[in-house]
Motif scaffolding. Structure first.
Motif, PDB file in Angstrom:
ATOM      1  N   ARG A  23     -64.200 -43.178 -40.380  1.00 44.60           N
ATOM      2  CA  ARG A  23     -63.017 -42.602 -39.717  1.00 44.60           C
ATOM      3  C   ARG A  23     -62.406 -41.484 -40.556  1.00 44.60           C
ATOM      4  N   PHE A  24     -62.295 -41.704 -41.865  1.00 46.30           N
ATOM      5  CA  PHE A  24     -61.702 -40.701 -42.749  1.00 46.30           C
ATOM      6  C   PHE A  24     -62.615 -39.493 -42.925  1.00 46.30           C
ATOM      7  N   TYR A  25     -63.841 -39.729 -43.366  1.00 42.44           N
ATOM      8  CA  TYR A  25     -64.712 -38.623 -43.749  1.00 42.44           C
ATOM      9  C   TYR A  25     -65.362 -37.923 -42.556  1.00 42.44           C
ATOM     10  N   ALA A  26     -65.707 -38.648 -41.517  1.00 44.29           N
ATOM     11  CA  ALA A  26     -66.333 -38.022 -40.349  1.00 44.29           C
ATOM     12  C   ALA A  26     -65.272 -37.517 -39.372  1.00 44.29           C
ATOM     13  N   GLU A  27     -64.421 -38.414 -38.884  1.00 45.98           N
ATOM     14  CA  GLU A  27     -63.401 -37.996 -37.915  1.00 45.98           C
ATOM     15  C   GLU A  27     -62.329 -37.127 -38.555  1.00 45.98           C
ATOM     16  N   GLY A  28     -61.891 -37.496 -39.747  1.00 45.31           N
ATOM     17  CA  GLY A  28     -60.819 -36.753 -40.401  1.00 45.31           C
ATOM     18  C   GLY A  28     -61.256 -35.454 -41.040  1.00 45.31           C
ATOM     19  N   LEU A  29     -62.364 -35.486 -41.792  1.00 43.78           N
ATOM     20  CA  LEU A  29     -62.819 -34.280 -42.498  1.00 43.78           C
ATOM     21  C   LEU A  29     -63.914 -33.508 -41.765  1.00 43.78           C
ATOM     22  N   GLY A  30     -64.567 -34.143 -40.819  1.00 46.57           N
ATOM     23  CA  GLY A  30     -65.612 -33.449 -40.075  1.00 46.57           C
ATOM     24  C   GLY A  30     -66.991 -33.497 -40.710  1.00 46.57           C
ATOM     25  N   LEU A  31     -67.181 -34.360 -41.725  1.00 48.79           N
ATOM     26  CA  LEU A  31     -68.514 -34.518 -42.297  1.00 48.79           C
ATOM     27  C   LEU A  31     -69.382 -35.292 -41.310  1.00 48.79           C
ATOM     28  N   VAL A  32     -70.689 -35.105 -41.410  1.00 49.15           N
ATOM     29  CA  VAL A  32     -71.636 -35.725 -40.484  1.00 49.15           C
ATOM     30  C   VAL A  32     -72.425 -36.798 -41.219  1.00 49.15           C
ATOM     31  N   SER A  83     -59.802 -21.667 -45.149  1.00 53.17           N
ATOM     32  CA  SER A  83     -58.519 -20.964 -45.176  1.00 53.17           C
ATOM     33  C   SER A  83     -57.360 -21.947 -45.283  1.00 53.17           C
ATOM     34  N   PRO A  84     -56.183 -21.434 -45.678  1.00 50.21           N
ATOM     35  CA  PRO A  84     -55.002 -22.296 -45.696  1.00 50.21           C
ATOM     36  C   PRO A  84     -54.685 -22.902 -44.322  1.00 50.21           C
ATOM     37  N   SER A  85     -54.978 -22.175 -43.243  1.00 50.21           N
ATOM     38  CA  SER A  85     -54.734 -22.763 -41.922  1.00 50.21           C
ATOM     39  C   SER A  85     -55.677 -23.929 -41.655  1.00 50.21           C
ATOM     40  N   ASP A  86     -56.926 -23.859 -42.137  1.00 45.75           N
ATOM     41  CA  ASP A  86     -57.839 -25.001 -42.026  1.00 45.75           C
ATOM     42  C   ASP A  86     -57.334 -26.169 -42.858  1.00 45.75           C
ATOM     43  N   LEU A  87     -56.768 -25.870 -44.011  1.00 46.68           N
ATOM     44  CA  LEU A  87     -56.190 -26.899 -44.873  1.00 46.68           C
ATOM     45  C   LEU A  87     -55.047 -27.605 -44.146  1.00 46.68           C
ATOM     46  N   ASP A  88     -54.164 -26.825 -43.529  1.00 43.67           N
ATOM     47  CA  ASP A  88     -53.044 -27.404 -42.781  1.00 43.67           C
ATOM     48  C   ASP A  88     -53.545 -28.268 -41.622  1.00 43.67           C
ATOM     49  N   GLU A  89     -54.503 -27.746 -40.876  1.00 44.34           N
ATOM     50  CA  GLU A  89     -55.047 -28.473 -39.730  1.00 44.34           C
ATOM     51  C   GLU A  89     -55.683 -29.796 -40.163  1.00 44.34           C
ATOM     52  N   THR A  90     -56.445 -29.758 -41.236  1.00 47.28           N
ATOM     53  CA  THR A  90     -57.107 -30.970 -41.720  1.00 47.28           C
ATOM     54  C   THR A  90     -56.085 -31.975 -42.230  1.00 47.28           C
ATOM     55  N   GLY A  91     -55.071 -31.501 -42.934  1.00 50.00           N
ATOM     56  CA  GLY A  91     -54.003 -32.391 -43.397  1.00 50.00           C
ATOM     57  C   GLY A  91     -53.285 -33.058 -42.239  1.00 50.00           C
ATOM     58  N   ARG A  92     -53.002 -32.293 -41.191  1.00 45.10           N
ATOM     59  CA  ARG A  92     -52.351 -32.868 -40.004  1.00 45.10           C
ATOM     60  C   ARG A  92     -53.256 -33.903 -39.329  1.00 45.10           C
ATOM     61  N   ARG A  93     -54.543 -33.579 -39.219  1.00 46.70           N
ATOM     62  CA  ARG A  93     -55.480 -34.505 -38.585  1.00 46.70           C
ATOM     63  C   ARG A  93     -55.555 -35.822 -39.368  1.00 46.70           C
ATOM     64  N   ALA A  95     -53.301 -37.093 -41.453  1.00 44.35           N
ATOM     65  CA  ALA A  95     -52.023 -37.792 -41.307  1.00 44.35           C
ATOM     66  C   ALA A  95     -51.927 -38.441 -39.927  1.00 44.35           C
ATOM     67  N   GLY A  96     -52.384 -37.728 -38.895  1.00 42.79           N
ATOM     68  CA  GLY A  96     -52.374 -38.267 -37.537  1.00 42.79           C
ATOM     69  C   GLY A  96     -53.256 -39.493 -37.378  1.00 42.79           C
ATOM     70  N   LEU A  97     -54.282 -39.583 -38.193  1.00 37.66           N
ATOM     71  CA  LEU A  97     -55.158 -40.754 -38.185  1.00 37.66           C
ATOM     72  C   LEU A  97     -54.599 -41.893 -39.048  1.00 37.66           C
ATOM     73  N   GLY A  98     -53.446 -41.634 -39.682  1.00 30.14           N
ATOM     74  CA  GLY A  98     -52.787 -42.675 -40.461  1.00 30.14           C
ATOM     75  C   GLY A  98     -53.098 -42.670 -41.944  1.00 30.14           C
ATOM     76  N   PHE A  99     -53.737 -41.614 -42.440  1.00 28.72           N
ATOM     77  CA  PHE A  99     -54.078 -41.556 -43.857  1.00 28.72           C
ATOM     78  C   PHE A  99     -52.984 -40.851 -44.652  1.00 28.72           C
ATOM     79  N   GLU A 100     -52.828 -41.248 -45.900  1.00 26.61           N
ATOM     80  CA  GLU A 100     -51.839 -40.645 -46.789  1.00 26.61           C
ATOM     81  C   GLU A 100     -52.286 -39.241 -47.177  1.00 26.61           C
ATOM     82  N   HIS A 116     -53.897 -33.333 -51.494  1.00 26.72           N
ATOM     83  CA  HIS A 116     -54.654 -34.531 -51.832  1.00 26.72           C
ATOM     84  C   HIS A 116     -54.460 -35.529 -50.699  1.00 26.72           C
ATOM     85  N   ALA A 117     -55.521 -36.234 -50.396  1.00 26.52           N
ATOM     86  CA  ALA A 117     -55.461 -37.294 -49.393  1.00 26.52           C
ATOM     87  C   ALA A 117     -56.112 -38.522 -50.007  1.00 26.52           C
TER      88      ALA A 117
END
Length: 133
Positions: A23-32, A83-93, A95-100, A116-117
């Motif tokens: 959930r964290f690494y695939a859904e949250g970060l987009g790794l496969v 980019s910083p916008s990708d950083l913001d988007e990933t941080g929001r995603r 957090a939305g999934l419930g991660f610190e 940091h997450a």
């Protein structure tokens, strides 16, 4: 001396923790997730990769089962985003999934913005993006 490269980074999880890790690494970060080699499958854990726009592997993370388990709160993998916008988007995603997600170190690394997450088992993960301008 010949050149040296980095093949992968490994973090740990407790036995049975793989679904939360996905959930964290695939859904949250987009790794496969990729198949582990047959001789290693019985150990548990999983492998994940990040790819560039052309499909080349640019990051690989192995998650191994460790008993007893203790999260890595200081040692960590660091992933670079475009980019910083990708950083913001990933941080929001995340957090939305419930991660610190911790933004306190955002401007403390010259040339980059970062956050940091913490994965579901408490392992620290750094995300960086080249600073604009």
């Amino acid at each position: 001396m010949s050149a040296i490269g980095l093949h992968h980074v490994q973090v740990a999880c407790p036995r049975g923790g793989e679904d939360a890790v996905r959930r964290f690494y695939a859904e949250g970060l987009g790794l496969v997730e990729v198949d582990k080699p047959e001789p290693l499958r019985g150990r548990g854990g999983l492998w994940l990769r990040g790819h560039d726009a052309d499909g080349a592997v640019i990051a690989e993370l192995h998650v191994g089962v460790e008993e007893p388990f203790a999260p890595a709160r200081k040692a960590h993998p660091a992933f670079v985003l475009a980019s910083p916008s990708d950083l913001d988007e990933t941080g929001r995603r995340l957090a939305g999934l419930g991660f610190e997600v911790d933004h306190r170190e955002r401007y403390t690394f010259p040339g980059y913005e970062r956050l940091h997450a913490f994965d579901p088992h408490g392992n620290r993960v750094e995300l960086l993006a080249p600073a604009d301008g």
